[in-house]
Design a protein around this motif. Structure first.
Motif, PDB file in Angstrom:
ATOM      1  N   LEU A 199       0.710  -1.071   0.076  1.00 49.79           N
ATOM      2  CA  LEU A 199       0.052   0.104   0.138  1.00 49.79           C
ATOM      3  C   LEU A 199       0.855   1.465   0.022  1.00 49.79           C
ATOM      4  O   LEU A 199       0.551   2.235  -0.753  1.00 49.79           O
ATOM      5  CB  LEU A 199      -0.920   0.079   1.246  1.00 49.79           C
ATOM      6  N   VAL A 200       1.988   1.248   0.440  1.00 50.41           N
ATOM      7  CA  VAL A 200       2.827   2.301   0.845  1.00 50.41           C
ATOM      8  C   VAL A 200       3.187   2.971  -0.310  1.00 50.41           C
ATOM      9  O   VAL A 200       3.504   3.785  -0.696  1.00 50.41           O
ATOM     10  CB  VAL A 200       3.730   2.365   2.174  1.00 50.41           C
ATOM     11  N   GLU A 201       3.853   1.612  -0.827  1.00 53.45           N
ATOM     12  CA  GLU A 201       4.791   1.955  -2.329  1.00 53.45           C
ATOM     13  C   GLU A 201       3.751   2.455  -3.287  1.00 53.45           C
ATOM     14  O   GLU A 201       3.946   3.171  -4.050  1.00 53.45           O
ATOM     15  CB  GLU A 201       5.471   0.665  -2.725  1.00 53.45           C
ATOM     16  N   CYS A 202       2.401   1.758  -3.169  1.00 52.68           N
ATOM     17  CA  CYS A 202       1.524   2.040  -4.355  1.00 52.68           C
ATOM     18  C   CYS A 202       1.043   3.645  -4.204  1.00 52.68           C
ATOM     19  O   CYS A 202       0.901   4.511  -5.042  1.00 52.68           O
ATOM     20  CB  CYS A 202       0.144   1.171  -3.884  1.00 52.68           C
ATOM     21  N   VAL A 203       0.934   3.868  -2.882  1.00 55.25           N
ATOM     22  CA  VAL A 203       0.618   5.468  -2.586  1.00 55.25           C
ATOM     23  C   VAL A 203       1.648   6.293  -2.956  1.00 55.25           C
ATOM     24  O   VAL A 203       1.339   7.220  -3.707  1.00 55.25           O
ATOM     25  CB  VAL A 203       0.235   5.586  -1.163  1.00 55.25           C
TER      26      VAL A 203
ATOM     27  N   GLY B 159      -6.043   7.189  21.161  1.00 58.00           N
ATOM     28  CA  GLY B 159      -5.533   8.819  20.768  1.00 58.00           C
ATOM     29  C   GLY B 159      -4.466   9.211  19.882  1.00 58.00           C
ATOM     30  O   GLY B 159      -4.280  10.461  19.891  1.00 58.00           O
ATOM     31  N   SER B 160      -3.501   8.411  19.524  1.00 60.62           N
ATOM     32  CA  SER B 160      -2.448   9.190  18.908  1.00 60.62           C
ATOM     33  C   SER B 160      -2.864   9.418  17.364  1.00 60.62           C
ATOM     34  O   SER B 160      -3.786   8.812  16.960  1.00 60.62           O
ATOM     35  CB  SER B 160      -1.078   8.367  19.002  1.00 60.62           C
ATOM     36  N   GLU B 161      -2.097  10.557  16.875  1.00 59.93           N
ATOM     37  CA  GLU B 161      -2.668  11.119  15.570  1.00 59.93           C
ATOM     38  C   GLU B 161      -2.356  10.071  14.604  1.00 59.93           C
ATOM     39  O   GLU B 161      -1.342   9.578  14.419  1.00 59.93           O
ATOM     40  CB  GLU B 161      -2.017  12.280  15.279  1.00 59.93           C
ATOM     41  N   VAL B 162      -3.377  10.262  13.392  1.00 60.91           N
ATOM     42  CA  VAL B 162      -3.085   9.249  12.218  1.00 60.91           C
ATOM     43  C   VAL B 162      -2.060  10.237  11.256  1.00 60.91           C
ATOM     44  O   VAL B 162      -2.344  11.567  11.209  1.00 60.91           O
ATOM     45  CB  VAL B 162      -4.533   8.847  11.395  1.00 60.91           C
ATOM     46  N   LYS B 163      -1.142   9.700  10.628  1.00 58.54           N
ATOM     47  CA  LYS B 163      -0.388   9.956   9.598  1.00 58.54           C
ATOM     48  C   LYS B 163      -0.870   9.867   8.295  1.00 58.54           C
ATOM     49  O   LYS B 163      -1.161   8.546   7.940  1.00 58.54           O
ATOM     50  CB  LYS B 163       1.032   9.675   9.768  1.00 58.54           C
ATOM     51  N   PHE B 164      -0.912  10.845   7.256  1.00 59.40           N
ATOM     52  CA  PHE B 164      -1.588  10.342   6.119  1.00 59.40           C
ATOM     53  C   PHE B 164      -0.392  10.672   5.109  1.00 59.40           C
ATOM     54  O   PHE B 164       0.745  11.525   5.507  1.00 59.40           O
ATOM     55  CB  PHE B 164      -2.670  11.214   5.693  1.00 59.40           C
ATOM     56  N   PRO B 165      -0.202   9.900   4.019  1.00 59.80           N
ATOM     57  CA  PRO B 165       1.031  10.172   3.043  1.00 59.80           C
ATOM     58  C   PRO B 165       0.888  11.698   2.544  1.00 59.80           C
ATOM     59  O   PRO B 165      -0.229  12.355   2.524  1.00 59.80           O
ATOM     60  CB  PRO B 165       0.785   9.200   2.033  1.00 59.80           C
ATOM     61  N   GLU B 166       2.250  12.027   2.569  1.00 60.33           N
ATOM     62  CA  GLU B 166       2.163  13.508   2.027  1.00 60.33           C
ATOM     63  C   GLU B 166       3.189  13.739   0.908  1.00 60.33           C
ATOM     64  O   GLU B 166       3.973  12.713   0.642  1.00 60.33           O
ATOM     65  CB  GLU B 166       2.881  14.425   3.154  1.00 60.33           C
ATOM     66  N   HIS B 167       3.082  14.734   0.160  1.00 60.93           N
ATOM     67  CA  HIS B 167       3.892  15.157  -0.872  1.00 60.93           C
ATOM     68  C   HIS B 167       3.989  16.585  -0.846  1.00 60.93           C
ATOM     69  O   HIS B 167       3.209  17.568  -0.717  1.00 60.93           O
ATOM     70  CB  HIS B 167       3.549  14.587  -2.209  1.00 60.93           C
ATOM     71  N   PRO B 168       5.386  17.135  -1.259  1.00 65.13           N
ATOM     72  CA  PRO B 168       5.612  18.740  -1.225  1.00 65.13           C
ATOM     73  C   PRO B 168       4.710  19.558  -2.061  1.00 65.13           C
ATOM     74  O   PRO B 168       4.666  20.618  -1.987  1.00 65.13           O
ATOM     75  CB  PRO B 168       7.044  18.879  -1.314  1.00 65.13           C
TER      76      PRO B 168
ATOM     77  N   TYR C 271       5.852  20.623 -10.473  1.00 61.30           N
ATOM     78  CA  TYR C 271       6.723  19.418 -10.105  1.00 61.30           C
ATOM     79  C   TYR C 271       8.096  19.696 -10.716  1.00 61.30           C
ATOM     80  O   TYR C 271       8.403  20.528 -11.482  1.00 61.30           O
ATOM     81  CB  TYR C 271       6.147  18.279 -11.028  1.00 61.30           C
ATOM     82  N   SER C 272       9.246  19.431  -9.860  1.00 55.41           N
ATOM     83  CA  SER C 272      10.403  19.591 -10.428  1.00 55.41           C
ATOM     84  C   SER C 272      11.365  18.562  -9.531  1.00 55.41           C
ATOM     85  O   SER C 272      10.928  17.867  -8.906  1.00 55.41           O
ATOM     86  CB  SER C 272      10.993  21.016  -9.922  1.00 55.41           C
ATOM     87  N   GLU C 273      12.266  18.460 -10.396  1.00 47.86           N
ATOM     88  CA  GLU C 273      13.701  17.448  -9.795  1.00 47.86           C
ATOM     89  C   GLU C 273      13.813  17.860  -8.316  1.00 47.86           C
ATOM     90  O   GLU C 273      13.962  16.902  -7.507  1.00 47.86           O
ATOM     91  CB  GLU C 273      15.103  17.665 -10.390  1.00 47.86           C
ATOM     92  N   GLU C 274      13.969  18.876  -7.895  1.00 49.51           N
ATOM     93  CA  GLU C 274      14.213  19.290  -6.504  1.00 49.51           C
ATOM     94  C   GLU C 274      12.973  18.440  -5.562  1.00 49.51           C
ATOM     95  O   GLU C 274      13.286  17.984  -4.505  1.00 49.51           O
ATOM     96  CB  GLU C 274      14.362  20.707  -6.113  1.00 49.51           C
TER      97      GLU C 274
ATOM     98  N   ARG D 176      10.943  11.853  -2.078  1.00 45.80           N
ATOM     99  CA  ARG D 176      11.223  10.776  -1.952  1.00 45.80           C
ATOM    100  C   ARG D 176      11.763  10.662  -0.507  1.00 45.80           C
ATOM    101  O   ARG D 176      11.467   9.544   0.385  1.00 45.80           O
ATOM    102  CB  ARG D 176      12.449  10.712  -2.741  1.00 45.80           C
ATOM    103  N   LEU D 177      12.305  11.433   0.200  1.00 50.72           N
ATOM    104  CA  LEU D 177      12.801  11.475   1.388  1.00 50.72           C
ATOM    105  C   LEU D 177      11.459  11.404   2.575  1.00 50.72           C
ATOM    106  O   LEU D 177      11.492  10.770   3.601  1.00 50.72           O
ATOM    107  CB  LEU D 177      13.644  12.904   1.929  1.00 50.72           C
ATOM    108  N   MET D 178      10.325  12.170   2.122  1.00 52.63           N
ATOM    109  CA  MET D 178       9.155  12.047   2.677  1.00 52.63           C
ATOM    110  C   MET D 178       8.571  10.809   2.996  1.00 52.63           C
ATOM    111  O   MET D 178       7.960  10.187   3.806  1.00 52.63           O
ATOM    112  CB  MET D 178       8.128  13.100   2.179  1.00 52.63           C
ATOM    113  N   HIS D 179       8.577  10.042   1.615  1.00 51.02           N
ATOM    114  CA  HIS D 179       8.187   8.918   1.526  1.00 51.02           C
ATOM    115  C   HIS D 179       9.009   7.711   2.291  1.00 51.02           C
ATOM    116  O   HIS D 179       8.335   6.999   3.089  1.00 51.02           O
ATOM    117  CB  HIS D 179       8.101   8.585  -0.007  1.00 51.02           C
ATOM    118  N   LEU D 180      10.243   7.923   2.411  1.00 52.90           N
ATOM    119  CA  LEU D 180      10.909   7.053   3.134  1.00 52.90           C
ATOM    120  C   LEU D 180      10.654   7.055   4.640  1.00 52.90           C
ATOM    121  O   LEU D 180      10.484   6.151   5.382  1.00 52.90           O
ATOM    122  CB  LEU D 180      12.479   7.303   2.916  1.00 52.90           C
ATOM    123  N   GLU D 181      10.475   8.387   5.084  1.00 54.13           N
ATOM    124  CA  GLU D 181      10.225   8.639   6.407  1.00 54.13           C
ATOM    125  C   GLU D 181       8.589   8.175   6.884  1.00 54.13           C
ATOM    126  O   GLU D 181       8.528   7.487   7.909  1.00 54.13           O
ATOM    127  CB  GLU D 181      10.109  10.057   6.838  1.00 54.13           C
TER     128      GLU D 181
END
Lengths: 474, 121
Positions: free
Chosen positions: A342-346, A375-384, A413-416, A422-427
């Motif tokens: 799921l994570v890779e797919c998203v 009670g702890s917060e759900v984290k959703f996938p993010e992208h800059p 969208y840009s290379e940067e 990509r770093l956000m995804h790894l985290e």
């Protein structure tokens, strides 16, 4: 202008985001404000909404799935005396244009949480004689429709505080929902269905979140039987879909029972393209970008249908080298596919959307979450590139829900940006629970009950556990 | 398969450089009428690789497209031709061929199969 917005009492989290998305679609340029009636809880079907014009309110109501009606409020109160005072203090300049002698009208009585006899309803209508109705009554097709809404304190059997208090509203109907839409498109009469076909109501809600409309191109990278695209097409958008399963997308169940026939069934324009491809290894040309106005999809969570990507199980693990299929067996070879978490797919979905959505385009998709009370917060996938504008939970069972995420593209969208993403995804992958990362939401959903002490403490839920009303379960 | 999507597709086999456009080998082409929507067409015009569209249309039997998109894009006769080439020509059966590697991506029942074999990824 403030309008009284009355919702159907279901899918509570989806109501306001739908109105906000539609307001934007219909040209609302100020930010939407909401107000609750006195003593009402947020789950109430009654909300006051501020919109710039009656036309926008009418358009929203007509296209919305969850708005029962929009009303210009003429008065309100906890009893009929208060209501009278309130209506009489509403300016004549706002009332008289709709009470003229050459118009027709009707007054309907609606009650919430109780039933009134016909005589009781008549009595209430007659109590409104202080309003100078000059026109003629027409019960079938009046020019103006007035509604008297009465409710008592609702008694919730689960011991939770009531969502409405005794209140009476009187208003002029400004817009109402198209009630034929859902019965026409319901899945039970759909030509070609699959196990994960999106039900019509939800598909229309998703299309509304995505602001699908004429002149736009909407894409579904997990098209399946096309259930989501059908609603986008109904709202006028051009559609396009892709899936890795060739049996669904190319063959269907026969020449008259496939994705194309689903569109034909309702007289809707067919998708501009259906493709068989792997989202993990997409075949888009490199200069292509900002081509879709919206991407709407329901990625595989791994519970009832698992995601697949290229490469067999053994190839992906490295047990076997990629093998070459001999020439004579190449045509008609169905390449092996392996598990696609799921994570890779998203992540691939976000990457696709970041590149292929126009600026301000919307990405609307479901994300599964495990329900847990800690009670702890759900984290959703993010992208800059994206700003998350709506999160709506649909409870599926006592174990899990799915959340409809609406993201708007705010950065090109840009290379940067891709590197930051990509770093956000790894985290995200690191922090996501181990069993979810391996696509094992399936086993968490289906494993036998254990006591809560065995559930890991880092599991995620929403910040404030909301009291769950019956309405939320539907 | 319509030319609108042909214009987006490449051969993504590992190591191939000249991926776009894919040459069309048409076996069965059908013309299907689609509602004319100038707004949609104008959005697409900005994204289309023109030469690939003209060549693709030729392989499907339509030669009326100009070699270059005109500067005045609101010209209706042009938009009609563009509309026809982009949306109304359907490849029912055929293949998309990679110019460099020769790999054929089959198009069956209007659906292109872009999935790669195990050794091409």
């Amino acid at each position: 202008m403030w309008f009284l917005c009355v919702f159907y009492h279901r899918l509570l989290d989806f109501r306001k985001p739908e109105v906000e998305a539609l307001a934007e679609l219909f040209g609302e340029d100020e930010s939407i404000q909401w107000r609750l009636p006195e003593h009402h809880h947020n789950d109430t079907p009654f909300h006051f909404v501020h919109l710039s014009s009656e036309e926008i309110a009418q358009n929203i109501a007509k296209r919305s799935i969850l708005v029962k009606g929009m009303y210009e409020l003429w008065g309100e109160g906890t009893c009929y005396e208060e209501l009278k005072d309130s209506i009489q203090s509403f300016p004549d300049s706002r009332k008289l244009p709709f009470l003229t002698s050459d118009s027709t009208f009707r007054i309907s009585v609606e009650t919430f949480g109780k039933a009134l006899t016909f005589d009781e309803q008549k009595e209430r209508i007659h109590s409104l004689t202080y309003i100078p109705f000059e026109g003629k009554v027409n019960l079938k097709n009046p020019d103006h429709n007035f509604f008297l809404m009465e409710m008592d304190e609702s008694e919730e059997s689960n011991g939770l505080p009531p969502i409405v208090q005794r209140r009476i509203f009187f208003g002029r109907e400004v817009g109402f929902a198209d009630r034929k839409l859902l019965p026409t498109f319901q899945l039970k009469s759909r030509t070609y269905l699959g196990p994960t076909a999106m039900d019509a109501e939800m598909a229309f809600l998703m299309a509304n979140q995505a602001k699908a409309s004429s002149g736009k191109l909407v894409y579904d990278p997990f098209v399946g039987t096309g259930s989501i695209l059908v609603s986008a097409a109904r709202f006028g958008a051009m559609t396009m879909g892709a899936d890795i399963d060739i049996r669904v997308v190319r063959d269907g169940r026969g020449p008259d029972c496939n994705v194309w026939s689903n569109f034909k069934q309702y007289g809707l324009p067919a998708p501009v393209a259906l493709l068989r491809m792997d989202n993990n290894v997409p075949p888009w040309r490199s200069g292509l970008k900002e081509i879709f106005d919206a991407i709407i999809c329901d990625p595989p969570y791994g519970v009832r249908a698992g995601g697949r990507k290229s490469g067999g199980r053994k190839i992906l693990r490295g047990t076997v080298d990629p093998y070459t299929v001999p020439e004579d067996k190449r045509t008609g070879h169905i390449p092996s596919t392996g598990a696609y978490s799921l994570v890779e797919c998203v992540h691939d979905l976000l990457h696709l959307a970041a590149r292929m959505l126009v600026m301000k385009g919307r990405l609307v998709f479901f994300f599964p979450v495990l329900r847990d009370e800690s009670g702890s917060e759900v984290k959703f996938p993010e992208h800059p590139c994206f700003k998350l504008v709506a999160v709506s939970e649909q409870i599926l069972s006592s174990r899990y829900s799915r959340v409809l995420l609406t993201m708007v593209k705010v950065e090109p969208y840009s290379e940067e940006i891709e590197e930051a993403a990509r770093l956000m995804h790894l985290e995200f992958r690191e922090n996501h629970l181990k069993w979810l990362e391996e696509g094992n939401i399936h086993s968490s959903v289906f494993k036998p009950s254990t006591d809560s002490s065995q559930i890991q403490t880092e599991s995620k839920t929403f910040k404030d556990p909301k009291p769950k009303y019956r309405g939320k379960y539907v | 398969m319509r030319l609108i999507v042909h214009n987006m597709l490449t051969c993504n086999i590992k190591g191939v450089i000249n991926k776009f456009p894919l040459r069309i080998e048409a076996e069965k082409v059908i013309k299907k009428e689609v509602d004319f929507n100038p707004d949609f067409l104008r959005h697409m015009l900005a994204k289309i690789e023109w030469k690939a569209l003209v060549d693709g249309a030729r392989s499907m039997g339509y030669t009326e497209l100009p070699d270059h998109a005109p500067a005045l894009e609101s010209d209706e006769p042009f938009l009609r031709k563009f509309h026809h080439a982009l949306l109304e020509l359907n490849l029912e059966e055929g293949s998309l061929v990679c110019q460099e590697s020769g790999r054929k991506f089959p198009v069956e029942k209007r659906v292109p199969n872009m999935l790669l074999h195990e050794d091409e990824v």
